[in-house]
Design a protein around this motif. Structure first.
Motif, mmCIF file in Angstrom:
data_model
loop_
_atom_site.group_PDB
_atom_site.id
_atom_site.type_symbol
_atom_site.label_atom_id
_atom_site.label_comp_id
_atom_site.label_asym_id
_atom_site.label_seq_id
_atom_site.Cartn_x
_atom_site.Cartn_y
_atom_site.Cartn_z
ATOM 1 N N PRO A 186 26.051 25.068 40.258
ATOM 2 C CA PRO A 186 25.535 25.894 41.357
ATOM 3 C C PRO A 186 24.430 25.191 42.144
ATOM 4 O O PRO A 186 23.832 24.234 41.655
ATOM 5 N N CYS A 187 24.181 25.681 43.343
ATOM 6 C CA CYS A 187 23.055 25.169 44.115
ATOM 7 C C CYS A 187 21.784 25.374 43.299
ATOM 8 O O CYS A 187 21.039 24.437 43.045
ATOM 9 N N ALA A 188 21.568 26.615 42.872
ATOM 10 C CA ALA A 188 20.369 26.951 42.090
ATOM 11 C C ALA A 188 20.772 27.567 40.753
ATOM 12 O O ALA A 188 21.746 28.320 40.677
ATOM 13 N N SER A 196 29.466 19.518 49.982
ATOM 14 C CA SER A 196 29.069 20.928 50.082
ATOM 15 C C SER A 196 28.051 21.174 51.185
ATOM 16 O O SER A 196 28.212 22.077 52.008
ATOM 17 N N HIS A 197 26.975 20.359 51.181
ATOM 18 C CA HIS A 197 25.948 20.577 52.204
ATOM 19 C C HIS A 197 26.415 20.125 53.571
ATOM 20 O O HIS A 197 25.969 20.649 54.589
ATOM 21 N N ALA A 198 27.331 19.139 53.609
ATOM 22 C CA ALA A 198 27.888 18.716 54.891
ATOM 23 C C ALA A 198 28.729 19.848 55.484
ATOM 24 O O ALA A 198 28.581 20.202 56.663
ATOM 25 N N VAL A 217 29.118 18.461 43.959
ATOM 26 C CA VAL A 217 29.807 19.633 44.503
ATOM 27 C C VAL A 217 29.154 20.924 44.014
ATOM 28 O O VAL A 217 28.889 21.076 42.817
ATOM 29 N N GLU A 218 28.939 21.867 44.942
ATOM 30 C CA GLU A 218 28.385 23.166 44.544
ATOM 31 C C GLU A 218 29.511 24.155 44.237
ATOM 32 O O GLU A 218 30.439 24.319 45.032
ATOM 33 N N THR A 219 29.381 24.798 43.077
ATOM 34 C CA THR A 219 30.364 25.797 42.671
ATOM 35 C C THR A 219 29.614 26.939 41.976
ATOM 36 O O THR A 219 28.539 26.721 41.397
ATOM 37 N N PHE A 232 13.732 23.960 41.260
ATOM 38 C CA PHE A 232 12.666 24.016 42.271
ATOM 39 C C PHE A 232 13.370 23.797 43.600
ATOM 40 O O PHE A 232 13.744 22.676 43.936
ATOM 41 N N LYS A 233 13.617 24.863 44.319
ATOM 42 C CA LYS A 233 14.437 24.761 45.531
ATOM 43 C C LYS A 233 13.559 24.534 46.758
ATOM 44 O O LYS A 233 12.508 25.146 46.904
ATOM 45 N N VAL A 234 14.040 23.653 47.621
ATOM 46 C CA VAL A 234 13.352 23.420 48.901
ATOM 47 C C VAL A 234 14.142 24.198 49.935
ATOM 48 O O VAL A 234 15.160 23.746 50.415
ATOM 49 N N SER A 277 21.516 31.211 46.588
ATOM 50 C CA SER A 277 21.271 30.040 47.436
ATOM 51 C C SER A 277 22.605 29.367 47.784
ATOM 52 O O SER A 277 23.427 29.135 46.903
ATOM 53 N N ASP A 278 22.809 29.077 49.060
ATOM 54 C CA ASP A 278 23.994 28.337 49.520
ATOM 55 C C ASP A 278 25.334 28.950 49.093
ATOM 56 O O ASP A 278 26.308 28.203 48.845
ATOM 57 N N GLY A 279 25.414 30.271 49.051
ATOM 58 C CA GLY A 279 26.670 30.943 48.688
ATOM 59 C C GLY A 279 27.863 30.582 49.582
ATOM 60 O O GLY A 279 28.959 30.349 49.074
ATOM 61 N N PRO A 280 27.687 30.525 50.907
ATOM 62 C CA PRO A 280 28.858 30.287 51.770
ATOM 63 C C PRO A 280 29.574 28.966 51.505
ATOM 64 O O PRO A 280 30.764 28.844 51.767
ATOM 65 N N GLN A 281 28.843 27.977 50.970
ATOM 66 C CA GLN A 281 29.499 26.689 50.735
ATOM 67 C C GLN A 281 29.929 26.493 49.282
ATOM 68 O O GLN A 281 30.502 25.460 48.931
ATOM 69 N N ALA A 282 29.655 27.494 48.433
ATOM 70 C CA ALA A 282 29.996 27.355 47.013
ATOM 71 C C ALA A 282 31.489 27.569 46.807
ATOM 72 O O ALA A 282 32.052 28.574 47.241
HETATM 73 MN MN MN Z 1 22.409 23.677 47.922
#
Ligand code: MN
Ligand code: PEP
Length: 270
Positions: free
Chosen positions: A25-27, A195-197, A221-223, A54-56, A232-237
């Motif tokens: 996952p992202c976080a 994922s972030h792209a 890869v975010e899953t 620690f998320k930015v 965090s970052d759900g749409p790209q997971a």
């Molecule tokens: Mn992320």
């Protein structure tokens, strides 16, 4: 394609024949979430479990991560499935303690030119993944890597994660050519973060396959077990249920370009 000097994180070589997949996952959000993710991504052949503690975040009101408790969970979940860990380190003061939980230190896109952090990781001898600043040129990225290298740390891996362009249909634009160019400039491995792209799970698979085809030495890869509930970052997971199929396709592209990928333990056991 230019050859690179492999960087070894514990028992895993990045930049050799094997394309190394890092997923999660992202976080880190909860014990259940990270353990579920670890089980599926490990079984599909991912070698590293990713997850931010620690998320930015762009906004100060967005979820900032579980902090040290998150790192403890990441370590436990990875150990339970024989995986390595990769996670973003924000401050110099975190480095010594982080080593208990994090095998591969990620420098985030927003910190690519945080020179004190680069120098501190250069002195630490911790293997480092340096993400490209989304507003930075390849040249600036290469010089940022040199800050770590010249402090005495040879274990640097770059990660192309998309740059800002005029295009708004994707979150960022994956700079495919940056992968072979950066590899040639530094002689070090380069990973690709689809994922972030993409910023949208619909395009993640296509960019992951492209990332391997253009010479990427690994993928980040975010899953997530339930992307609609992600903090965090759900749409790209990529939903965890779709992750094994993504890995199967990636494996085929790896073979097509003369690389290999860790086997799926599910398929191997069947
Ligand atoms: Mn992320
Ligand atoms: C991440 O990997 O979750 C992340 C924040 O990435 P980036 O620094 O590339 O935005």
């Amino acid at each position: 394609m230019s050859s690179v000097r492999a960087v070894t994180v514990r028992d895993c070589a990045i930049g050799g024949a094997e394309v190394v997949v890092m997923a999660g996952p992202c976080a880190i959000e909860s014990r259940e979430q990270i353990f579920e993710a670890a089980e599926v991504v490990a079984a599909s052949g991912a070698r590293f479990l990713r997850g931010g503690a620690f998320k930015v975040r762009t906004s100060p009101t967005a979820f900032q991560g579980l902090g040290w408790d998150g790192w403890k969970l990441l370590r436990e979940a990875a150990d339970a499935h024989g995986m390595l860990t990769v996670s973003e380190i924000l401050h110099e003061e975190q480095i010594d303690e982080a080593r208990r939980f994090v095998d591969f230190a990620q420098i985030g896109s927003r910190n690519m030119q945080n020179i004190p952090l680069l120098k501190a990781l250069g002195r630490s001898r911790m293997p480092v993944m340096l993400k490209r600043g989304f507003g930075c040129t390849i040249d600036e990225w290469v010089h940022a890597a040199e800050y770590i290298l010249t402090e005495g740390n040879p274990d640097v891996v770059l990660c192309e994660r998309g740059i800002r362009t005029f295009e708004s249909a994707t979150r960022f634009t994956l700079d495919v050519a940056a992968v072979p160019i950066a590899k040639k400039r530094l002689g070090l491995p380069v990973l690709v973060d689809p994922s972030h792209a993409a910023g949208n799970r619909e395009w993640v698979e296509c960019l992951a396959l492209t990332g391997v085809a253009c010479g990427g030495d690994g993928l980040l890869v975010e899953t997530h077990p339930e992307p609609s509930k992600a903090l965090s970052d759900g749409p790209q997971a990529v939903p965890l249920g779709d992750f094994p199929a993504l890995m199967e396709k990636t494996r085929r592209v790896c073979h097509a370009v003369g690389r290999s990928m860790a086997g799926s333990r599910v398929a191997a056991a069947a």
